[in-house]
Design an enzyme around this catalytic site. Structure first.
Site, mmCIF file in Angstrom:
data_model
loop_
_atom_site.group_PDB
_atom_site.id
_atom_site.type_symbol
_atom_site.label_atom_id
_atom_site.label_comp_id
_atom_site.label_asym_id
_atom_site.label_seq_id
_atom_site.Cartn_x
_atom_site.Cartn_y
_atom_site.Cartn_z
ATOM 1 N N HIS A 470 0.824 -1.224 0.000
ATOM 2 C CA HIS A 470 0.000 0.000 0.000
ATOM 3 C C HIS A 470 0.851 1.265 0.000
ATOM 4 C CE1 HIS A 470 -3.064 -2.880 1.238
ATOM 5 N NE2 HIS A 470 -2.401 -3.132 2.334
ATOM 6 N N HIS A 471 1.937 1.259 -0.774
ATOM 7 C CA HIS A 471 2.826 2.421 -0.774
ATOM 8 C C HIS A 471 2.996 3.025 -2.171
ATOM 9 C CE1 HIS A 471 4.922 0.616 3.046
ATOM 10 N NE2 HIS A 471 3.757 1.175 3.322
#
Ligand SMILES: Cc1cc2nc3c(=O)[nH]c(=O)nc-3n(C[C@H](O)[C@H](O)[C@H](O)COP(=O)(O)OP(=O)(O)OC[C@H]3O[C@@H](n4cnc5c(N)ncnc54)[C@H](O)[C@@H]3O)c2cc1C
Length: 535
Positions: A470-471
């Site tokens: 989730h980056h």
């Protein structure tokens, strides 16, 4: 000034947008509108640290996925992006890490992001911070953002640190201080055992400011551009049929996230002209970098079965869960006060790398995240991610319809080195789990499973189970004017248009070697100073 005219319009009330709303409305004479497509963060799960476990399963998110990943045997990966006030900071695992000085020095030296060296950004990390433990060159207290130590660590965490030491990986008390190397407790964006999202930290305390309007459940459809200047935003509020135009006298600041920001620019005709034409959007400005340069951390993991109830898995049973709820309400302790990923650290897949290139997250259970199968007995998970991928992907539109999901292609492992180093990180995670210090807690490896040994075995396993960390960053990158892929100048103005900036994770030209919430908050703190001409 009419009711729909503001000085500043901020599009996206996420990690960055709430910071900007706070800072830009400090001057009572400036009228500020913050537009957020998602709703309020009233649900208790947004505030309990353990609420994270439910978040990757869809609460407060857009429900997007990647396109089939060519280099992961065409797998489609769930790609959670927040849709709620506070954005990612309201649904994330609360891990507070910043990366290392070289990350930011490279932005400046190799990407043309002048003024974004570590020396230049450190004051903005500190300005944001209300650290409960540290006050030194790296840390400060008294800022809006709660940064705290885990309140309910388990004995298995300490054994994990010892296992690292048995492999030569030292204990590290502060990953954001002198050095990143080692294993230890993460500091967390929490205050008093509650999540410190940017909604809680930056918006709640200023609820009474008359000059700030927060429009929830309101989606920006496109930017309104006149004579080469962004003058407003066309919006649609949930349940409404007719789009409205909000006008900005001074600036529009897009803070819709690494997927949402390029999506909105593309919908507005700002982006690669050939792509826009192919979906029937008239290009307003040919800016090839919009939606390009997408980077993300890909997570692999080892799951092991414990010798007893050493993690939080038992709290999946209703009577244990009820006790955990009581414990939290009465004492602010126990499983509900845990974000479940409170320990981890940084080490090397490539020993000659300039700083650690692998990050670990120890998950105090199995099946914590969406898509990870639950086991019968208590389990423990060790995630590993390669931190500086060379693969670059894209965000594109599937149609001119602003409500359609974007085409997200992180293009994971397009570069073979990313795959090689990620698999080396997975082997390292497996080694840590096999160290003597963990024998008291860990019975046996379940995934990838002791039978999976060869590179091909591990590659097949990774293709079947890898997930996003989730980056996402990089899709509206800061850069030099000579670089045709630059989307924003170092003061975050969109190249070729007046009155328009982007300020969120999308402007980072390269991924920091860490999680991305603290770096995004830093970007927004600095962006506010640019907008207010303080730097
Ligand atoms: C499940 C998950 C776990 C994570 N765990 C961690 C962690 O533990 N530690 C860490 O450091 N980082 C973590 N991250 C990453 C970190 O939270 C993000 O990098 C950060 O939140 C990005 O901030 P942003 O402001 O760029 O975007 P977001 O916070 O995503 O904000 C963008 C906002 O804009 C809104 N928006 C988008 N389009 C529109 C539109 N057209 N109109 C109106 N509003 C719009 C969205 O609804 C959203 O609220 C995690 C992220 C996720 C999703």
């Amino acid at each position: 000034m009419s009711a729909t005219t503001y000085d500043y319009i901020i599009v996206g009330g996420g990690s960055a947008g709430c910071v900007l709303a706070h800072r830009l409305s400090e001057d009572p004479s400036a009228k500020v509108l913050l537009i957020e497509a998602g709703g309020a963060d009233r649900h208790p799960l947004f505030h309990m640290p353990a609420g994270f476990a439910k978040m990757t399963k869809g609460i407060g998110s857009w429900g997007w996925s990647t396109i089939p990943q060519k280099h992961l045997q065409d797998r489609v990966l769930r790609f959670t992006q927040a849709k709620v006030i506070g954005g990612g900071s309201s649904i994330n695992a609360q891990i507070y890490t910043r990366g290392v000085p070289a990350d930011y020095d490279e932005w400046e030296q190799h990407e043309g992001a002048i003024g974004w060296s570590y020396q230049a950004v450190l004051p903005y990390f500190r300005r944001a911070e209300n650290n409960e433990r540290y006050s030194n060159r790296y840390h400060a207290y008294g800022g809006p953002l709660g940064v705290s130590n885990p309140v309910s660590p388990l004995p298995i965490c300490e054994a994990f640190f010892q296992a690292g030491q048995e492999l030569g990986i030292p204990f590290n008390p502060d990953f954001n201080g002198e050095r990143a190397e080692g294993l230890g407790y993460y500091q967390l964006t929490q205050l008093n055992a509650r999540r410190s999202s940017t909604s809680v930290a930056y918006l709640h305390p200023i609820r009474d400011r008359q000059n700030l309007t927060v429009a929830l459940e309101t989606q920006a459809l496109r930017l309104v551009v006149k004579g080469g200047r962004a003058v407003g935003v066309e919006t649609l509020t949930r349940g409404g049929n007719t789009p409205q135009t909000m006008r900005a006298e001074r600036e529009v600041i897009v803070a819709s996230g690494a997927i949402g920001s390029p999506k909105l620019l593309l919908q507005s005709g700002i982006g690669p002209a050939d792509h826009l034409r192919s979906i029937g959007i008239d290009p307003l400005l040919d800016l090839p970098g919009v939606g390009s340069n997408l980077q993300d951390h890909l997570d692999l993991f080892v799951i092991a079965e414990c010798t007893g109830h050493h993690t939080y898995d038992k709290y999946n049973h209703p009577h244990h869960a009820a006790w955990a709820g009581v414990q939290y309400l009465l004492f602010r302790k126990g499983p509900v006060a845990s974000s479940l990923f409170e320990t981890g650290g940084f080490w090397y897949a490539d020993r000659s790398a300039r700083s650690p290139d692998i990050q670990f997250h120890l998950g105090l259970g199995s099946g914590i995240e969406a898509g990870v199968a639950k086991m019968r007995y208590a389990g423990v998970t060790l995630n590993s991610a390669y931190l500086r991928p060379r693969s670059r992907g894209t965000v594109r539109l599937q149609s001119a319809d602003p409500t359609a999901a974007p085409l997200i292609d992180p293009n994971y492992w397009a570069d073979g080195e990313d795959r090689r180093l990620a698999l080396a990180g997975l082997r390292l995670a497996r080694e840590i789990m096999r160290q003597p210090a963990l024998k008291r807690f860990v019975m046996q490896e379940v995934l990838p499973g002791p039978g999976r040994v060869s590179d091909q075995d591990l590659f097949d396993y990774a293709c079947a189970s890898a997930k996003t960390d989730h980056h996402p960053v990089g899709t509206c990158k800061i850069g030099a004017s000579s670089d045709r892929m630059t989307v924003v100048t170092p003061d975050l103005r969109v190249v070729g248009l007046d009155g328009l900036r982007v300020a969120d994770a999308s402007v980072m030209p390269r991924l920091p070697s860490s999680n991305t919430n603290a770096p995004t908050i830093m970007v927004a703190e600095k962006a506010a100073d640019h907008v207010l001409s303080r730097i």
